[in-house]
Write an enzyme that holds these catalytic residues in place. Structure first.
Site, PDB file in Angstrom:
ATOM      1  N   GLU A  13       0.158   5.540 -28.919  1.00 50.20           N
ATOM      2  CA  GLU A  13       0.868   6.985 -28.908  1.00 50.20           C
ATOM      3  C   GLU A  13       1.038   7.079 -30.403  1.00 50.20           C
ATOM      4  O   GLU A  13       1.705   6.112 -31.282  1.00 50.20           O
ATOM      5  CB  GLU A  13       2.023   6.679 -28.242  1.00 50.20           C
ATOM      6  CG  GLU A  13       3.194   7.518 -28.362  1.00 50.20           C
ATOM      7  CD  GLU A  13       2.999   8.848 -28.726  1.00 50.20           C
ATOM      8  OE1 GLU A  13       2.302   9.558 -27.974  1.00 50.20           O
ATOM      9  OE2 GLU A  13       3.295   9.763 -29.594  1.00 50.20           O
ATOM     10  N   CYS A  63       7.187   5.966 -23.563  1.00 51.27           N
ATOM     11  CA  CYS A  63       8.327   5.303 -22.939  1.00 51.27           C
ATOM     12  C   CYS A  63       9.636   6.105 -23.090  1.00 51.27           C
ATOM     13  O   CYS A  63      10.365   6.001 -23.798  1.00 51.27           O
ATOM     14  CB  CYS A  63       8.659   3.934 -23.739  1.00 51.27           C
ATOM     15  SG  CYS A  63       8.386   3.972 -25.340  1.00 51.27           S
ATOM     16  N   HIS A  67      14.885   5.843 -25.168  1.00 52.83           N
ATOM     17  CA  HIS A  67      15.933   6.369 -26.223  1.00 52.83           C
ATOM     18  C   HIS A  67      17.229   6.825 -25.558  1.00 52.83           C
ATOM     19  O   HIS A  67      18.291   7.043 -26.000  1.00 52.83           O
ATOM     20  CB  HIS A  67      15.257   7.178 -27.132  1.00 52.83           C
ATOM     21  CG  HIS A  67      14.088   6.629 -27.918  1.00 52.83           C
ATOM     22  ND1 HIS A  67      14.653   5.709 -28.674  1.00 52.83           N
ATOM     23  CD2 HIS A  67      12.781   6.550 -27.831  1.00 52.83           C
ATOM     24  CE1 HIS A  67      13.256   5.268 -29.330  1.00 52.83           C
ATOM     25  NE2 HIS A  67      11.998   5.802 -28.654  1.00 52.83           N
ATOM     26  N   CYS A 549       3.380   2.291 -30.620  1.00 54.66           N
ATOM     27  CA  CYS A 549       4.119   3.367 -30.343  1.00 54.66           C
ATOM     28  C   CYS A 549       4.765   4.279 -31.369  1.00 54.66           C
ATOM     29  O   CYS A 549       5.847   4.062 -32.002  1.00 54.66           O
ATOM     30  CB  CYS A 549       4.977   3.279 -29.136  1.00 54.66           C
ATOM     31  SG  CYS A 549       5.650   4.842 -28.726  1.00 54.66           S
ATOM     32  N   CYS A 552       7.496   6.710 -31.626  1.00 53.28           N
ATOM     33  CA  CYS A 552       8.868   6.049 -31.956  1.00 53.28           C
ATOM     34  C   CYS A 552       9.339   5.636 -33.189  1.00 53.28           C
ATOM     35  O   CYS A 552      10.194   5.914 -33.643  1.00 53.28           O
ATOM     36  CB  CYS A 552       8.872   4.771 -31.018  1.00 53.28           C
ATOM     37  SG  CYS A 552       9.195   4.944 -29.138  1.00 53.28           S
TER      38      CYS A 552
END
Lengths: 571, 180
Positions: A13, A63, A67, A549, A552
């Site tokens: 990602e 995900c 967060h 990721c 993120c």
């Protein structure tokens, strides 16, 4: 000596670039660069802290829950709020589901193609695949007819010339070691896992109203309705039965497919229990409790730190010791770029000093990444499923010891084999098995509370901002699928004045610090063999083993128009 | 591919609402959802920029109409219909979301899902830069695209009714879903 660049790294990602120096068919040094700017912290300033999670959750589309969880916890910590047990259960179920789904997707859909040659699967004898499948598992989909059907459908796809989601593999690369029959087995399970992950994540739709990005988080608890006598409530006897069924199905898949597949595939790649060791320092904030987050003793995933691969001592973790360097990142600090700053006093001042695109190489002696370099007490750390598994093992967790020892015995490997690329993959599978067991317990507990009329889901004592102190600070920690996540918030006059997120992929993908210490990816790539410099599959294996990721890690908000990359397929 | 399961039409709007003309599929889907002429039996799906997350939303759909911005080199606002192999033959670089769409369809194939008839209605964008409004040519095309969708729904429904007429006895026994 030559330098190889992989940009963008796919099947992750976000946007990641890796540069490696190669000498004599081995990687001698590596640099990891996040190529997009982060900025969510700036968007959050001036906002009502009770809505921070809605924005923070959009840091990532993979995900999606993590967060939101870290954000509501940070605000609850700042305001001194403890949440009801039911809210803790619902958050644990949402987070645990995210963890398991992410691990399944990572292994089958993002990482497997580094180890599984899809084209070779077309040469397999389905009857032999069936024999292998039946020898390692009781999973019912194991007949020769079944595998022949899968093979035929893959043939149609390959013949169409549109390899589609299989287009990013290096088919025929000499580093692929699986026999055609095992390749076919893995491809069949790749396809089955698509259905498994799709079905399993319905848990988020039940508890959170939708997926991705569930909408029921709330400072002080959850907005998930629970009422045993109300069919319209999100949680009622019928939906709890559905949750139980979804968890049971995932558990069966993990036990009968995921774990046996990992052991079977790893058996053909034993040398990868020797590559990709990395820093050797492992950290986990720990998580998953029904009690207060101020009491780590109650965490189902324990808190702790291992230094220099010494499993004999688990060190305590004090979140106050986390700080971030920008010495090699495209930011500046008011106090200068050689110091590190704690996230509670963090600063996000972007300043790009890299080369103007198009460029061949980054200025890796200077600044080269949009990712900051977090350190614990000045030390670089690896976070994630391997760190959590090692810490739980070293702390003497019986279920973890049993699973780890069992898997290592099957592979005839010592415990030290876990400090590796393949160790990360194995840890993710073992953690899924542990987590799905917890999910069963939490759903049963929720059911029990509902049956006993304990329906409290929210603590509204501090909801009214008039009850807040004039200024306060807090942090929220979470063990996300990829590792330790922390959000830090500072509130003044009912508004956010500062917000910082230090995320798992910042720890793992971060660049060097002021002392020149490498980040986890950079460190783990040392010594990686390279069979073909034009197709550095081996580098991808180790980078992918961390489940990068980057959205993120760099919180995408500002894209260079020309560099905007298509990322419609984000799974 | 010819549909085998019960007849159910889905309209899937794709696009990024923050990238000007790329949003045309999404905005048209919203327009259709509020359009009284759209039969109640048709499911409208706002796909946004999701890829495989849409798998669950396509369950039970026999006829899928996809709306998206596609660069096929014509004047901005031009519309083009793609069917069958034409969809998988489109170079993936031509649409911001086509990678996701063709992958989604391939995944359904690999998963041995019931066959689905797919039609892609594309609109030539003038711009896919940052922005939350369509350019004038594409804004105008949005309404024509709505009419195209309604026409395609009529075509499919007529075909289905013709099939039902031929297979009357079975339809009466409830073996074939009505084409409402």
């Amino acid at each position: 000596m030559s330098r190889i660049v992989i940009d963008p790294v796919t099947r992750i990602e976000g946007h990641l670039r890796i540069e490696v120096e190669v000498e004599g068919s081995k990687v001698t040094d590596a640099w990891s660069s996040g190529t997009m700017f982060r900025g969510i912290e700036k968007i959050l300033r001036g906002r009502d802290p009770r809505e921070a999670w809605i924005w923070a959750q959009r840091i990532c589309g993979v995900c999606t829950t993590v967060h939101a969880i870290a954000s509501v916890r940070a605000v609850e910590d700042a305001l001194g709020i403890e949440i009801p047990e039911n809210a803790a259960l619902v958050r644990n179920i949402i987070a645990g589901t995210q963890n398991v789904q992410d691990h399944i997707i990572h292994f089958y859909h993002l990482h497997a193609l580094d180890w599984v040659d899809v084209v070779s699967a077309l040469k397999a004898d389905p009857a032999k695949t069936s024999q292998i499948a039946q020898s390692i598992s009781d999973w019912p989909k194991s007949s020769a007819t079944y595998f022949k059907g899968v093979q035929d459908r893959v043939k149609v796809l390959v013949a169409s010339g549109q390899l589609s989601l299989f287009s990013s593999g290096d088919w025929g690369h000499p580093a692929y070691k699986l026999p055609p029959e095992v390749n076919l087995l893995a491809v069949a399970h790749y396809i089955e896992a698509l259905d498994v992950q799709r079905e399993f994540i319905r848990i988020h739709a039940v508890l959170g109203g939708k997926n991705p990005h569930p909408q029921t988080f709330l400072v002080g608890g959850m907005a998930t309705g629970m009422d045993g006598n109300e069919p319209g409530a999100a949680l009622n006897p019928a939906t709890v039965t559905l949750l139980k069924q979804l968890v049971t199905n995932a558990k069966t898949f993990i036990e009968q497919v995921y774990l046996p597949d990992v052991v079977a595939i790893a058996g053909f790649y034993k040398e990868w229990f020797g590559y990709g060791q990395g820093i050797g320092n492992y950290m986990a904030y720990g998580d998953y409790t029904l009690g207060s987050h101020k009491d780590p003793a109650g965490f189902a995933i324990p808190r702790g730190m291992i230094l220099g691969r010494d499993l004999g001592t688990v060190h305590p973790v004090d979140p106050g010791q986390v700080s971030e360097f920008v010495t090699h990142s495209w930011y500046t600090y008011a106090e200068g770029d050689q110091v590190s700053k704690r996230p509670s006093q963090g600063e996000t001042s972007p300043k790009y000093t890299g080369p103007a695109p198009p460029y061949e190489f980054l200025h890796t002696d200077d600044k080269y990444s949009w990712v900051k370099a977090p350190r614990y007490d000045g030390k670089a750390m690896e976070v994630g499923p391997l760190a959590r598994t090692l810490i739980a093992y070293a702390k003497g967790s019986e279920p973890v010891k049993k699973l780890v020892d069992g898997a290592l015995a099957k592979l005839n490997l010592p415990l030290t084999g876990l400090f590796s690329t393949m160790g990360r993959i194995a840890a993710r599978a073992l953690e899924s098995a542990i987590m799905v067991g917890h999910l069963e317990e939490w759903v049963a507990k929720l059911d029990d509370n509902m049956a006993h009329g304990n329906l409290k889901m929210h603590n509204g004592e501090m909801w009214n901002p008039d009850s807040w102190p004039k200024s306060c600070q807090g942090f929220g920690l979470h063990e996300a699928p990829r590792g330790s996540l922390g959000h830090w918030v500072e509130i003044e006059n009912k508004k956010i004045v500062n917000y910082q997120a230090v995320v798992p992929s910042t720890w793992n993908a971060g660049p060097r610090d002021a002392q020149g210490q490498r980040g986890a990816y950079e460190s783990s790539l040392q010594g990686t063999p390279i069979a073909d410099p034009n197709r550095p599959l081996e580098v991808l294996r180790t980078v992918h083993s961390f489940d990068p990721c980057m959205a993120c890690a760099v919180h995408v908000v500002e894209a260079d128009q020309a560099a905007y990359s298509r990322k419609a397929l984000v799974i | 591919m010819s549909p085998m399961g019960p007849f159910r039409i889905g309209v899937l709007g794709l696009g990024n609402l923050m990238r000007t003309d790329d949003a045309v599929g999404m905005l048209t889907a919203r327009l259709l959802d509020a359009d009284a002429r759209l039969p109640d039996s048709v499911t409208v799906i706002e796909g946004g920029t999701l890829g495989l997350d849409l798998l669950g939303r396509l369950d039970g759909i026999s006829h899928l109409l996809v709306l998206d911005a596609i660069d096929f080199g014509a004047a901005p606002g031009s519309r083009m219909k793609f069917v069958g192999d034409e969809i998988s033959r489109l170079p993936t670089s031509r649409s911001v979301h086509l990678l996701g769409l063709s992958d989604l369809l391939n995944v359904l194939l690999l998963m041995d899902a019931p066959a689905m008839e797919v039609v892609l209605l594309g609109v030539q964008p003038a711009s896919t830069d940052w922005g939350t409004t369509l350019t004038p040519a594409v804004e105008a095309a949005k309404h024509d695209l709505t009419d195209d969708v309604l026409m395609q729904i009529t075509l499919w429904t007529d075909d289905c009714q013709e099939r039902d007429r031929v297979a009357q006895p079975m339809a009466r026994q409830g073996e074939i879903a009505p084409c409402a």
